[in-house]
Structure formats: structure tokens, C-alpha cells
Design a protein around this motif. Structure first.
Motif, PDB file in Angstrom:
ATOM      1  N   TRP A 116       7.816 -34.947 -67.064  1.00 24.85           N
ATOM      2  CA  TRP A 116       7.361 -33.932 -66.122  1.00 24.85           C
ATOM      3  C   TRP A 116       7.093 -34.495 -64.728  1.00 24.85           C
ATOM      4  CZ3 TRP A 116       8.096 -29.040 -66.381  1.00 24.85           C
ATOM      5  CH2 TRP A 116       8.155 -28.395 -67.604  1.00 24.85           C
ATOM      6  N   GLU A 117       6.515 -35.687 -64.671  1.00 20.29           N
ATOM      7  CA  GLU A 117       6.076 -36.193 -63.368  1.00 20.29           C
ATOM      8  C   GLU A 117       7.187 -36.818 -62.537  1.00 20.29           C
ATOM      9  OE1 GLU A 117       1.660 -37.411 -63.223  1.00 20.29           O
ATOM     10  OE2 GLU A 117       2.533 -38.573 -64.852  1.00 20.29           O
ATOM     11  N   ILE A 118       8.126 -37.500 -63.187  1.00 21.20           N
ATOM     12  CA  ILE A 118       9.171 -38.166 -62.398  1.00 21.20           C
ATOM     13  C   ILE A 118      10.584 -37.810 -62.876  1.00 21.20           C
ATOM     14  CG2 ILE A 118       7.665 -40.059 -61.715  1.00 21.20           C
ATOM     15  CD1 ILE A 118       8.983 -41.796 -63.832  1.00 21.20           C
ATOM     16  N   GLY A 119      10.700 -36.852 -63.812  1.00 19.73           N
ATOM     17  CA  GLY A 119      12.012 -36.327 -64.166  1.00 19.73           C
ATOM     18  C   GLY A 119      12.864 -37.188 -65.057  1.00 19.73           C
ATOM     19  N   LYS A 120      12.267 -38.133 -65.798  1.00 20.68           N
ATOM     20  CA  LYS A 120      13.078 -38.979 -66.669  1.00 20.68           C
ATOM     21  C   LYS A 120      13.525 -38.207 -67.903  1.00 20.68           C
ATOM     22  CE  LYS A 120      11.958 -43.687 -65.578  1.00 20.68           C
ATOM     23  NZ  LYS A 120      11.679 -45.032 -66.090  1.00 20.68           N
ATOM     24  N   PRO A 121      14.784 -38.333 -68.305  1.00 22.55           N
ATOM     25  CA  PRO A 121      15.180 -37.798 -69.608  1.00 22.55           C
ATOM     26  C   PRO A 121      14.369 -38.464 -70.724  1.00 22.55           C
ATOM     27  CG  PRO A 121      17.107 -38.343 -68.293  1.00 22.55           C
ATOM     28  CD  PRO A 121      15.921 -38.902 -67.572  1.00 22.55           C
ATOM     29  N   TRP A 122      14.234 -37.766 -71.839  1.00 23.30           N
ATOM     30  CA  TRP A 122      13.374 -38.222 -72.926  1.00 23.30           C
ATOM     31  C   TRP A 122      13.715 -39.630 -73.388  1.00 23.30           C
ATOM     32  CZ3 TRP A 122       8.890 -37.222 -74.861  1.00 23.30           C
ATOM     33  CH2 TRP A 122       8.561 -37.640 -76.161  1.00 23.30           C
ATOM     34  N   ARG A 123      14.990 -39.919 -73.563  1.00 26.62           N
ATOM     35  CA  ARG A 123      15.387 -41.249 -74.042  1.00 26.62           C
ATOM     36  C   ARG A 123      14.884 -42.342 -73.106  1.00 26.62           C
ATOM     37  NH1 ARG A 123      19.712 -44.299 -72.319  1.00 26.62           N
ATOM     38  NH2 ARG A 123      20.557 -42.504 -71.173  1.00 26.62           N
ATOM     39  N   LEU A 124      15.027 -42.139 -71.811  1.00 30.25           N
ATOM     40  CA  LEU A 124      14.629 -43.154 -70.850  1.00 30.25           C
ATOM     41  C   LEU A 124      13.116 -43.211 -70.684  1.00 30.25           C
ATOM     42  CD1 LEU A 124      17.380 -42.572 -68.144  1.00 30.25           C
ATOM     43  CD2 LEU A 124      17.343 -44.285 -69.964  1.00 30.25           C
ATOM     44  N   HIS A 324      17.912 -30.082 -66.908  1.00 27.23           N
ATOM     45  CA  HIS A 324      16.496 -30.050 -67.273  1.00 27.23           C
ATOM     46  C   HIS A 324      16.287 -30.920 -68.514  1.00 27.23           C
ATOM     47  CE1 HIS A 324      12.582 -28.591 -68.441  1.00 27.23           C
ATOM     48  NE2 HIS A 324      12.555 -27.639 -67.518  1.00 27.23           N
ATOM     49  N   PRO A 325      15.423 -31.924 -68.437  1.00 24.77           N
ATOM     50  CA  PRO A 325      15.275 -32.855 -69.564  1.00 24.77           C
ATOM     51  C   PRO A 325      14.670 -32.258 -70.828  1.00 24.77           C
ATOM     52  CG  PRO A 325      14.474 -33.836 -67.517  1.00 24.77           C
ATOM     53  CD  PRO A 325      14.678 -32.381 -67.247  1.00 24.77           C
ATOM     54  N   LEU A 326      14.132 -31.031 -70.738  1.00 29.30           N
ATOM     55  CA  LEU A 326      13.481 -30.431 -71.903  1.00 29.30           C
ATOM     56  C   LEU A 326      14.141 -29.121 -72.319  1.00 29.30           C
ATOM     57  CD1 LEU A 326       9.796 -31.014 -70.751  1.00 29.30           C
ATOM     58  CD2 LEU A 326      11.130 -32.424 -72.325  1.00 29.30           C
ATOM     59  N   ALA A 327      15.321 -28.823 -71.756  1.00 32.32           N
ATOM     60  CA  ALA A 327      16.008 -27.558 -72.046  1.00 32.32           C
ATOM     61  C   ALA A 327      16.888 -27.706 -73.281  1.00 32.32           C
ATOM     62  CB  ALA A 327      16.856 -27.136 -70.851  1.00 32.32           C
ATOM     63  N   VAL A 328      16.664 -26.830 -74.255  1.00 36.81           N
ATOM     64  CA  VAL A 328      17.405 -26.876 -75.520  1.00 36.81           C
ATOM     65  C   VAL A 328      17.893 -25.476 -75.875  1.00 36.81           C
ATOM     66  CG1 VAL A 328      16.179 -28.895 -76.426  1.00 36.81           C
ATOM     67  CG2 VAL A 328      15.244 -26.604 -76.794  1.00 36.81           C
ATOM     68  N   LEU A 338      20.750 -36.617 -72.117  1.00 40.37           N
ATOM     69  CA  LEU A 338      21.177 -36.527 -70.721  1.00 40.37           C
ATOM     70  C   LEU A 338      21.259 -37.914 -70.103  1.00 40.37           C
ATOM     71  CD1 LEU A 338      18.865 -33.625 -69.468  1.00 40.37           C
ATOM     72  CD2 LEU A 338      21.214 -33.443 -70.298  1.00 40.37           C
ATOM     73  N   ASP A 339      22.140 -38.053 -69.116  1.00 40.23           N
ATOM     74  CA  ASP A 339      22.194 -39.285 -68.334  1.00 40.23           C
ATOM     75  C   ASP A 339      21.103 -39.285 -67.267  1.00 40.23           C
ATOM     76  OD1 ASP A 339      24.667 -40.696 -69.368  1.00 40.23           O
ATOM     77  OD2 ASP A 339      25.473 -38.710 -68.915  1.00 40.23           O
ATOM     78  N   PHE A 340      20.851 -38.127 -66.676  1.00 37.58           N
ATOM     79  CA  PHE A 340      19.744 -38.020 -65.728  1.00 37.58           C
ATOM     80  C   PHE A 340      19.390 -36.564 -65.497  1.00 37.58           C
ATOM     81  CE2 PHE A 340      23.611 -38.336 -63.142  1.00 37.58           C
ATOM     82  CZ  PHE A 340      23.460 -37.337 -62.180  1.00 37.58           C
TER      83      PHE A 340
END
Length: 516
Positions: A116-124, A324-328, A338-340
């Protein structure tokens, strides 16, 4: 018909915030985080509004202190330092190890905050937490030998770091510095990471680690965090403009320092034919949208190989997955691969869009441009912080994309005809942290690599900051002060024999260890 996406169940910012209030109620209050100084959580500072780069959701902003309060915090940190330096090493080790256990226990919450704070995908995001925990455990296991004949500094270590790796760079550094016998001070990055750092700091403070965490503008707090006589060492990770000001201050004061600054990391291609390997590597180079100090935003390619290079590069870059890193598709689906996601904020996205448009207007050739239609977004979400991957051929010399690190998913390609041109193009930024040269002949690599001004150079493979015993530093304007990695990190924040010259890039000497 395209699938309508939804937010993964249990991952809303409100969910993460409620979990923070439950796990560390001493550090989180209502809708704000607190500062930690004088061994107490303080409801001081003016909390600024902030939004997530992911979709514009309001998140906790930094509670910015004024200069006078920051000075009080640093004086209190010196008192903590004078007590902590006499704590026996076995006890320090036990407290740091307990902190690592707590971080591991709350790994997924820390990772969700990073999303949420810096937009990292979950894996990263999870990898950032894991690298911090695993990296510090390595020091816990080997600290006895590293501290042989060494003592803590005369004052606490002050840490000013960029927002992109709150855990694996900043928290990692704080815990190793404390393990070595120093109290530690950290400033939360202005652009993001305040909640994740607050939670990590709360877990450390519970175990008795002497840590101070404050927020504020660099200009307002620099007098306390850089110039204050109580500070024993300044550790900085960030851009060259701010780093230059810090370098001037610490040089004037003769203060111990570690200043990691940006550089244009380059990937050269010369007399090369293993295109399958290169093609498989290209997507990995876009991890986190190239918002890394060791990203490779520039390819320097032998002109006669350009057609083969494009045949390998373009299909690879078209496979990149963003959004969006949390969109499913369904609320209980796994996190998307996601890559980013977004860049750090909408202002940075606009800057990159403007730089790309200006470069094209001045003659750069667009070779690839992703479109929002290729990304995964929630219906109607704010996408102002997203930049789709872009590749430009021959950016004009007047463009920032020619000579500076874009810190976003923008690749540039420069064509060269001679080895001299190759080396000149790879050294465009007066020093870099990493570089790579793809060439078939090992003899060619061995002949050219010594002339590339980067601390780590890969033969056809990317280099990274490294973990555990891997050294890290930079050449030219990319680094000032002591090098780190392995026992060098401990040496950088401790006192050794009289007259010791630390490996690093200092105003009065440069001592370079062999980087592997």
C-alpha cells in the motif's frame, strides 16, 4: 469480455491499519503513527496527508517534527548510545534475534503495508521483509569474529534512506548497527513507508533495541541528523543532489559516513550471440518498475547486433505484467503475479511521462510503449501513479534520460561502433553501482571490464546490492564514504585500531576491496 477485477479479501488499507493497531497499539493511534524518541512513543509532529500510489487510497502520512524537537531526539539517542554500548554482546545478540523472530511472525502484515505505501507487488514486498530478516540473522551468527578488536562509535548512527527498500536496506542496517553496539536513529522517507517502518521499529523497541524513529523534511532535520555533534556516523541512501549536500556537511565535520547515491547502471552488448539468455533476463530487469539503485535502465548495443538485440528484447518486454498489486478476479484468489505496480507517486509518473515525450520530440525513437489496456486495474480506480514500460532509442543528450537514472520503467538504448564508444557510453554518469557486459569471449570481458566505472560488473548476468558477505559500494559520484556488505558494514559503524583506513571512497583516500 474482459474480467472485472476486485480487491483481494482482507487486504484493504483499513484491514492493514486495524492489524497495526492490534499488533502495536503503542505506536499507532487512531489514524496516525507516532514518533519514537527518548525511548517513548510521542504524539508530536504535524501529520501530513498521504495517499497510496496503488489507487489513491488515503494512508498514514509522516508526523513531521520541527528542528528543535529533532535536536532533543538526537540528544536522547546519545544517552541511549552511552548505555547500550556497554551492554554485553550476548545480550545484544539475543535482543536482535528476538526482534527478527517478531519481524518474521508479522511478515505478511509488513509486506501488505509495503504494497500500500510504496506499491510493491506482493512477491517483492515479502522478499523485502525476508531479505531483512535473513540478512541480519547472518550477522547475528557471525558477529563475534566481526567485532574482534573493535568498539562501538562515540555516538549513534543516523540513517536517512530512500523509500524503495524500507526493510531490506533500512531496517537491516539499523539492526546490524545496533548489534555492533550503537544506538540508531532513522528518518522515515518522505515519500512512503512510514507505517511499515513504524511497525518494524515498534517490534525492535519492545526487545530493548535503542532505536529512534522520526519524520520530517530533510532541510528541517539535517542540522540534527547530519551535523549534530552527538551523531557518530551518517548513513545515507538516496539521490545525488541530496547526497552531495550531506557529503559536504560530513566532510566539513570529519564525520564517519556511508553515502550510497544513484548512478546510471548500464548493460553493454558486444560481440554477443546468446540471445535466448538475454531475452529471459529482460523481464527480471523490470522488477519493481526499475525503482532500485541497482536497476539497469540503459543498454549500450553494438550497432551491427541491433537487429538481433531487438529480436530478443521486444518479445520479452511485451510479456511484462503490470497493474494494481491486490487486484484479483475472485476475492480469495492468490495475489496477482506482477512485475511491477505503480511508481512511487503521481508526480513521479508525470515527470517520467514528460521526460519521455520531450525526448521523443527531440529525436529519440520509441521502440516500445505499453498501454494501460495491457494492465490489471480495478474498475474506476485512480491510475495516476502508473507508468507503462517504455523503450527509447538514442535519447538526445539534452534529455535527463541520456545521463541520469529515470527510477521508473523506462529503458533507453544507445548504439555504438567501437569499443571506445562502448566504454564511454557505459560510463556516462561518472560512476555507477553495477554494470553488466554481455560478450561471448571471456577474454573480451576481462579486457574491457576494468574500464567500466561500476563497483560490481556482471559477465552477461545482472548484479545486485547483495546479501550477507557480499561487498557493496560505488565508484565516482555514486558513493561517498565507507563501503558496506559483510564485515565491512560492521567495520563502517565501529572503531578499529588507531590510524585505521576504512575501505571506501573518502575525500582523503580511496581504498577499494576486491568486489566479487
Amino acid at each position: 469480455m474482459p474480467t472485472t477485477l476486485t480487491l483481494k479479501s482482507g487486504t484493504a488499507w483499513a484491514d492493514a491499519w486495524q492489524r497495526c493497531l492490534t499488533v502495536a497499539p503503542e505506536a499507532f493511534r487512531d489514524d496516525r503513527v507516532l514518533n519514537l524518541w527518548n525511548a517513548a512513543w510521542q504524539a508530536d509532529g504535524r501529520a501530513l496527508p498521504a495517499v497510496s500510489p496503488v489507487d489513491g487510497t488515503p494512508v498514514a502520512g509522516p508526523p513531521r517534527l520541527d528542528r528543535a524537537t529533532a535536536r532533543q531526539a538526537v540528544r536522547a539517542a546519545l544517552d541511549q548510545h552511552r548505555a547500550w554500548r556497554h551492554v554485553p554482546l550476548p545480550e545484544r545478540r539475543a535482543r536482535v534475534a528476538a526482534t527478527l523472530d517478531a519481524l518474521a511472525e508479522h511478515r505478511d502484515l509488513l509486506a501488505l503495508l509495503l504494497v500500500w505505501e510504496i506499491g510493491k507487488p506482493w512477491r517483492l514486498a515479502r522478499a523485502d521483509v525476508d531479505r531483512a530478516v535473513d540478512g541480519v540473522r547472518w550477522y547475528v551468527d557471525g558477529i563475534d569474529t566481526m567485532l574482534d578488536g573493535r568498539a562501538p562509535l562515540d555516538g549513534p548512527v543516523s540513517n536517512i534512506a530512500s523509500w524503495n527498500y524500507p526493510m531490506s536496506v533500512l531496517v537491516h542496517a539499523l539492526l546490524v548497527q545496533a548489534l555492533a553496539g550503537n544506538a540508531v536513529v532513522a528518518k522515515t522517507p518522505t515519500d512512503g513507508g512510514v507505517a511499515s517502518l513504524t511497525l518494524a521499529t515498534a517490534l525492535a523497541a519492545r526487545e530493548g533495541i535503542p532505536v529512534t524513529l522520526v519524520s520530517g523534511s530533510g532541510g528541517e532535520l539535517s542540522e540534527a541528523l547530519v551535523r549534530a555533534p552527538e551523531i557518530g556516523c551518517v548513513s545515507f541512501v538516496g539521490g545525488r543532489d541530496t547526497g552531495a549536500a550531506v557529503a559536504t556537511a560530513v566532510a566539513d565535520l570529519g564525520k564517519r559516513h556511508i553515502l550510497e547515491q544513484e548512478g546510471l547502471n548500464t548493460w553493454g552488448v558486444w560481440n554477443f550471440s546468446d540471445w535466448e539468455t538475454l531475452s529471459a533476463t529482460v523481464p527480471k530487469l523490470f522488477d519493481y518498475g526499475k525503482q532500485r539503485c541497482t536497476a539497469y535502465p540503459r543498454f549500450v548495443v553494438q550497432r551491427s547486433l541491433f537487429d538481433a538485440f531487438l529480436a530478443a528484447y521486444l518479445p520479452a518486454v511485451r510479456t511484462l505484467r503490470t497493474g494494481h498489486p491486490l487486484a484479483v478476479e475472485h476475492p480469495d484468489d492468490p495475489y496477482p503475479a506482477l512485475d511491477f505496480g505503480p511508481v512511487i507517486n503521481a508526480a513521479k509518473a508525470k515527470e517520467l511521462h514528460d521526460q519521455v515525450a520531450e525526448a521523443i520530440d527531440r529525436g529519440a525513437v520509441p521502440l516500445h510503449r505499453g498501454t494501460p489496456a495491457d494492465a490489471r486495474f480495478l474498475p474506476g480506480q485512480d491510475t495516476s501513479a502508473y507508468v507503462q514500460p517504455v523503450t527509447l532509442l538514442n535519447p538526445p543528450r539534452s534529455s535527463p534520460l541520456h545521463h541520469a537514472e529515470p527510477f521508473g520503467p523506462v529503458d533507453t538504448i544507445v548504439l555504438v561502433d567501437t569499443e571506445a564508444e562502448l566504454l564511454a557510453a557505459m560510463n556516462a554518469s561518472n560512476g555507477a553501482l553495477v554494470a553488466t557486459l554481455s560478450t561471448d569471449e571471456r577474454a573480451t570481458f576481462d579486457r574491457l571490464a576494468p574500464h567500466i566505472r561500476a563497483f560490481k560488473i556482471g559477465h552477461g548476468v545482472p548484479r545486485s546490492r547483495g546479501d550477507r558477505d557480499e561487498l557493496f559500494g560505488g565508484f565516482g559520484a555514486s558513493w561517498r564514504g565507507a563501503f558496506v556488505g559483510g564485515d565491512l558494514l560492521v567495520r563502517a559503524v565501529t572503531r578499529g585500531p588507531a590510524g585505521e583506513r576504512l575501505p571506501g571512497n573518502f575525500p582523503d583516500h580511496q581504498l577499494v576491496p576486491r568486489a566479487t
